[in-house]
Enzyme design. Structure first.
Site, PDB file in Angstrom:
ATOM      1  N   ASP A  94      51.985 -15.569  30.723  1.00 37.27           N
ATOM      2  CA  ASP A  94      52.637 -15.546  29.403  1.00 37.27           C
ATOM      3  C   ASP A  94      54.081 -16.049  29.529  1.00 37.27           C
ATOM      4  OD1 ASP A  94      50.365 -13.885  28.184  1.00 37.27           O
ATOM      5  OD2 ASP A  94      51.004 -12.691  29.882  1.00 37.27           O
ATOM      6  N   HIS A 123      49.683  -7.742  28.153  1.00 35.56           N
ATOM      7  CA  HIS A 123      49.068  -9.079  28.220  1.00 35.56           C
ATOM      8  C   HIS A 123      47.948  -9.108  27.187  1.00 35.56           C
ATOM      9  CE1 HIS A 123      47.499 -12.816  29.663  1.00 35.56           C
ATOM     10  NE2 HIS A 123      46.330 -12.265  29.923  1.00 35.56           N
TER      11      HIS A 123
END
Ligand code: NAD
Ligand code: LMR
Length: 326
Positions: free
Chosen positions: A159, A187
């Site tokens: 990410d 996440h």
């Protein structure tokens, strides 16, 4: 040359591992002077495919590979290891959220947490990649009484790298010139990619982009990138996930040279007011083999709201796996 270290990779015949194992073996993760003994774990039906991976690994004749073990027994795979990359678990398909995998994957991390505790070196550094990574990491550490909770982390680096690359593209620079990006929380699609402190070529990113772009393009693009890749490829991200795992472990082991990275870590002591007993991503720097949360950042009302949202999701995931973390 240093003495070899032992690195376990689970899900070793899967998609991510097909890239990851070769990057570790080439020295990308721990450096060109660090030999590795690879300890590869699979489930029995995948042992045939793992033999094929092993043949290819041998065929690379990597100078840094000091040994390879392939097994379907976690107690063998985790024996005396220094690093564990826990990849093995089911990926999501189109239309699923990562938390839909909790039932399928949660039990894996109960078993593997215990096996790590029983077999690994006490200071083993663990990275959980298998989804939902944060809550699987929590399950793992709760079942691993001999491990230091600081040493069990979840992968948010993909990410983070996605956020860096989106900012670089938007501001017309290279990702190496983008600094102080943070991805907070889980996440999952509630993660908060935060440009509050970010710079590109030394200039505040906030001064280079509009609030509209930040809220309506940047944040959703990073949050939904995994799903976009599944839609495009028909399978979840693999090479970029492996690359992020290499980055996460390299910075943790060898340092981040003052750069901020995002890592899912144990939220002991309520950092930034986040509930303790979660695996939550914060801004982190790494030095001398230790991670440290960047302290003293001012949190805007918008950021606080976004952090609370992803915290609430992690709290509900934790409640859903109560049976695994007693
Ligand atoms: P894959 O299905 O290609 O491979 C998974 C492998 O794990 C399979 O070979 C399977 O046999 C093995 N496995 C299953 N149970 C196991 C167990 N108990 N012990 C050892 N091995 C086991 O999947 P993939 O694409 O490699 O993805 C693996 C996981 O990583 C998925 O959960 C995926 O969602 C996740 N992922 C996480 C991130 C992240 O940023 N955290 C990024 C990409 C993928
Ligand atoms: C990703 O972010 O690419 C992975 O977590 C795979 C997924 O399910 O999105």
């Amino acid at each position: 040359m240093k003495a070899p270290v032992r690195v376990a990779v689970t899900g070793a015949a899967g998609q991510i591992s097909y890239s990851l194992i070769f990057r570790i073996a080439s020295g990308s993760m721990l450096g060109p002077d660090q030999p590795v003994i690879l300890q590869l774990l699979e489930i029995p039906p995948a042992m045939g495919a793992l033999q094929g991976v092993l043949m290819e690994l041998n065929d690379c004749a990597f100078p840094l590979v000091a040994g390879v073990i392939a097994t379907d027994d976690p107690n063998v795979a985790f024996k005396d290891i220094d690093f564990a990359l826990l990849v093995g678990s089911r990926p999501r398909g189109p239309g699923m959220e990562r938390s839909d995998l909790l039932n399928a994957n949660g039990a894996i991390f109960t078993v593997q947490g215990k096996a790590l505790s029983d077999n690994a070196k006490p200071n083993v550094r663990v990275l959980v990649v298998g989804n939902p990574a944060n809550t699987n990491a929590l399950i793992c550490l709760k079942n691993a009484p001999k491990l230091n909770p600081r040493n069990v982390t979840a992968m948010m680096r993909l990410d983070h790298n996605r956020a860096m690359s989106q900012i670089a593209e938007k501001t017309g620079t290279h990702s190496t010139k983008v600094e102080k990006v943070v991805v907070w929380g889980n996440h999952s699609s509630t993660q908060y990619p935060d440009i509050s402190y970010a710079t590109a070529d030394g200039k505040a990113v906030k001064s280079l982009v509009t609030d509209e772009w930040n809220k309506n393009e940047f944040i959703p693009t990073v949050q939904q990138r995994g799903a976009a890749i599944i839609k495009a490829r028909g399978a979840s991200s693999a090479a970029s996930a492996a690359s992020a795992a290499v980055d996460h472990m390299r910075n943790w082991a060898l340092g981040s040279n003052g750069q901020w990275v995002s890592m899912g870590v144990y939220s002991k002591g309520n950092p930034y007011g986040v509930d303790q007993d979660l695996i939550f991503a914060f801004p982190i720097t790494c030095e001398n083999g230790e991670w440290k949360i960047v302290e003293g950042l001012e949190i805007s009302d918008y950021s606080r709201e976004m952090i609370k949202k992803t915290e609430a999701e992690l709290q509900s995931e934790r409640a859903a796996v109560a049976d695994h973390i007693k």
